[in-house]
Design a protein around this motif. Structure first.
Motif, PDB file in Angstrom:
ATOM      1  N   LYS A  20     -43.987 -20.122 -43.160  1.00  0.00           N
ATOM      2  CA  LYS A  20     -43.113 -19.234 -42.388  1.00  0.00           C
ATOM      3  C   LYS A  20     -41.671 -19.730 -42.430  1.00  0.00           C
ATOM      4  CE  LYS A  20     -45.175 -19.144 -38.410  1.00  0.00           C
ATOM      5  NZ  LYS A  20     -45.472 -19.059 -36.994  1.00  0.00           N
ATOM      6  N   TYR A  21     -41.499 -21.007 -42.123  1.00  0.00           N
ATOM      7  CA  TYR A  21     -40.143 -21.544 -41.945  1.00  0.00           C
ATOM      8  C   TYR A  21     -39.441 -21.711 -43.281  1.00  0.00           C
ATOM      9  CZ  TYR A  21     -42.753 -22.492 -37.768  1.00  0.00           C
ATOM     10  OH  TYR A  21     -43.552 -22.351 -36.698  1.00  0.00           O
ATOM     11  N   SER A  24     -38.860 -18.199 -44.966  1.00  0.00           N
ATOM     12  CA  SER A  24     -37.839 -17.364 -44.323  1.00  0.00           C
ATOM     13  C   SER A  24     -36.454 -17.986 -44.482  1.00  0.00           C
ATOM     14  CB  SER A  24     -38.172 -17.071 -42.865  1.00  0.00           C
ATOM     15  OG  SER A  24     -38.667 -18.195 -42.224  1.00  0.00           O
ATOM     16  N   SER A  25     -36.371 -19.325 -44.536  1.00  0.00           N
ATOM     17  CA  SER A  25     -35.073 -19.953 -44.802  1.00  0.00           C
ATOM     18  C   SER A  25     -34.542 -19.530 -46.167  1.00  0.00           C
ATOM     19  CB  SER A  25     -35.201 -21.471 -44.795  1.00  0.00           C
ATOM     20  OG  SER A  25     -35.417 -21.930 -43.501  1.00  0.00           O
TER      21      SER A  25
ATOM     22  N   THR B 110     -31.015 -21.439 -40.885  1.00  0.00           N
ATOM     23  CA  THR B 110     -31.931 -22.403 -41.499  1.00  0.00           C
ATOM     24  C   THR B 110     -32.114 -23.619 -40.596  1.00  0.00           C
ATOM     25  OG1 THR B 110     -30.071 -23.285 -42.768  1.00  0.00           O
ATOM     26  CG2 THR B 110     -31.484 -21.715 -43.873  1.00  0.00           C
ATOM     27  N   LEU B 113     -34.659 -22.565 -38.094  1.00  0.00           N
ATOM     28  CA  LEU B 113     -35.994 -22.483 -38.691  1.00  0.00           C
ATOM     29  C   LEU B 113     -36.568 -23.880 -38.915  1.00  0.00           C
ATOM     30  CD1 LEU B 113     -35.357 -19.578 -41.165  1.00  0.00           C
ATOM     31  CD2 LEU B 113     -37.084 -19.612 -39.366  1.00  0.00           C
ATOM     32  N   TRP B 122     -36.617 -23.217 -31.382  1.00  0.00           N
ATOM     33  CA  TRP B 122     -35.701 -22.794 -32.445  1.00  0.00           C
ATOM     34  C   TRP B 122     -34.262 -23.100 -32.122  1.00  0.00           C
ATOM     35  CZ3 TRP B 122     -32.004 -19.035 -31.546  1.00  0.00           C
ATOM     36  CH2 TRP B 122     -32.170 -18.306 -30.371  1.00  0.00           C
TER      37      TRP B 122
END
Lengths: 60, 253, 230
Positions: A20-21, A24-25, B110, B113, B122
């Motif tokens: 996910k991270y 999506s980055s 980023t 994330l 977050w």
């Protein structure tokens, strides 16, 4: 020589549970690049079009 | 070298020179960015603490660096415009603002994330995240100021003054936020760049991505500046010729 | 006006400050409005967040600093707006006296008009927000050193936007980010004192920022005014 760090392609996309991270980055990054390249190209097209119209108006 | 630099100060020569450089720059950028990202994503060993998640660093770190570099660049060109009245310098400074803002936004996104699995949330008021957020505010302010002026010239000079004021303030802001963070966060410093003694297989791809991102930045900057030149020099004969030329080409096709 | 050019620098500054103060007392809104804004805005916090004294003492220095900062920002409108509209700003730019000191005098008088009343009332409101006594002195010292910086930075923003018709919120977007260091060190001084740590280092930092602001910001204000007036 660097080697591929994942056992399979599926594992590569899973990113060790951080899919996910990580993805999506990279997605946000890709969107930003696309925006910054496409926006000027579209703007240039608009400018050229407006210029053409102006030149035609002046010559007519 | 100096001659080359002076030539770029003329809008027309800037346009024709960049016409020649752009394809080269694009190819180099594609190669650097492609290699670096693929390498960083798939061919470097995972971090022993953060696992695969640290791969976000390959875009987060260059974005965060570029966010600041872009502001410095904007201030330099603003100074160039104020001192020598080089019109192209202002056009470049104008192009820097939206690109810098979008880069800063990506650095923030980023960072957040990355923070979700690392910090469990977050957003934390981490010094780096906070000063990046303030950076975004500065960019937004400059864009807003530019758009508030009707006259191109007044807007250009006002933005140049504001960028210079901002660049004097930036180190103070950065220092104050760092200090504030240590005051309020105590010793729980889970820094993002706390990856001591990185082996070469980690930083070589980072190098590639870094220069690739720089190349992308230059391309985006040149494209926007060229549009600005076309817009402001629209009464010039060479722009009319250029437009006519385009017309002929499209007529044939 | 004739003998103005033969006046010494000190007397020019004094004359400018006197004129500004006189104008302000003829239209007392410039004095009262920032103060009223400060008082009302501070009162909103206990009403919105609860009157629990532990909660209030936690946010007291932050509330006072933030409302002071906002009051100064809103008050900036009166610094150049009227002068811009009646043309005296143009005269100021063309005056034979060094613009640098004229602008400093103008900002100084604005500080006297808009900030000094807030400064005087700030300790009262600090006590009302249940701030411990140890925090009062660093709060006042911080405000004393910090509010002139806020005025100088605000004057840059105001000079940039005085020629625009709708500048209120734009001004906020431009200068609030620049206010952050003053806010951080100002509230930091109070927190340090409440933790019985020395705060003189922070006060010195604030003083250094003030010196920097006095040296550089008149230049930026002058440049910005020239853009707005032409």
């Amino acid at each position: 020589m660097p080697e591929f760090q994942f056992q399979s392609l599926a594992e590569f996309f899973a990113m060790g549970g951080y899919a996910k991270y990580v993805w999506s980055s990279y997605g946000v990054f890709a969107l930003m690049i696309a925006y910054n390249l496409i926006q000027p190209v579209l703007a240039k097209r608009r400018i050229i079009k407006a210029q053409k119209a102006r030149i035609q108006r002046n010559s007519a | 070298m100096w001659q080359w630099f002076l030539q770029l100060g003329s809008p027309r020569l800037f346009y024709s020179k960049t016409d020649r450089y752009l394809p080269w720059l694009s190819w180099i950028t594609v190669i650097l960015l492609g290699t670096g990202l693929a390498w960083g994503l798939a061919f470097t060993p995972p971090d022993y603490q953060m696992g695969e998640n640290y791969r976000i660093a390959y875009i987060h770190v260059p974005m965060a660096t570029l966010a600041m570099g872009c502001y410095a660049m904007m201030a330099c060109f603003s100074a160039g415009y104020l001192i020598w009245k080089i019109k192209v310098a202002d056009m470049i400074a104008k192009a820097c603002a939206p690109i810098g803002a979008s880069i800063t936004a990506v650095a923030l996104a980023t960072g957040s994330l990355w923070g979700i699995p690392t910090w469990g949330t977050w957003w934390i008021w981490d010094a780096r995240l906070t000063s990046t957020l303030i950076m975004l505010f500065l960019y937004v302010g400059i864009i807003a100021l530019r758009s508030a002026f009707d006259s191109i010239d007044s807007g250009a000079r006002a933005c140049a003054v504001l960028s210079l004021v901002g660049v004097v303030n930036l180190p103070i802001i950065k220092y104050s936020v760092d200090w504030w963070n240590t005051l309020h966060q105590g010793a729980s410093n889970l820094s993002l760049s706390d990856t001591a003694a990185n082996p070469p297989e980690v930083w070589i791809p980072a190098f590639f991505v870094g220069f690739g991102v720089l190349g992308f930045f230059l391309i985006a900057l040149i494209l926007r500046t060229r549009n600005e030149i076309l817009l402001r020099e629209r009464r010039a004969q060479w722009v009319s010729d250029l437009v006519e030329g385009n017309q002929k080409e499209s007529g044939h096709a | 006006m004739m003998n103005n050019s033969r006046m010494g620098l000190g007397s020019v500054v004094v004359a400018t400050v006197r004129r500004e103060l006189l104008l302000a007392f003829r239209s007392p809104g410039d004095v009262i409005n920032p103060l009223m804004f400060f008082i009302i805005a501070v009162t909103l916090f206990p009403l919105g967040g609860g009157a629990d004294s532990a909660f209030l003492s936690g946010i007291a220095s932050g509330v006072i600093w933030v409302t002071t900062l906002l009051a100064i920002m809103f008050s900036m409108e009166s610094l150049f707006r009227a002068d811009y509209e009646d043309g005296s700003l143009e005269q100021l730019l063309m005056s034979p006296q060094p613009l640098y000191f004229l602008l400093l005098a103008k900002v100084l008088s604005h500080w006297l008009i808009a900030c000094l009343p807030i400064l005087i009332l700030a300790p009262v409101f600090a006590v009302m927000l249940a701030m411990p006594v140890a925090g009062i002195l660093p709060l006042i010292l911080g405000l004393l050193a910090g509010t002139p910086i806020l005025c100088l930075l605000g004057a840059i923003g105001m000079a940039l936007t005085v020629g625009l018709s709708r500048s209120g919120l734009l001004l906020a977007v431009l200068i609030l980010p620049l206010y952050i260091p003053v806010l951080v060190f100002g509230t930091g001084m109070v927190s340090a004192a409440l933790d019985s740590l020395p705060y003189t280092g922070l006060l010195a930092l604030m003083g250094a920022m003030l010196v920097l602001a006095i040296c550089l910001s008149p230049l930026a204000i002058a440049a910005a005014l020239r853009i707005s007036v032409n």
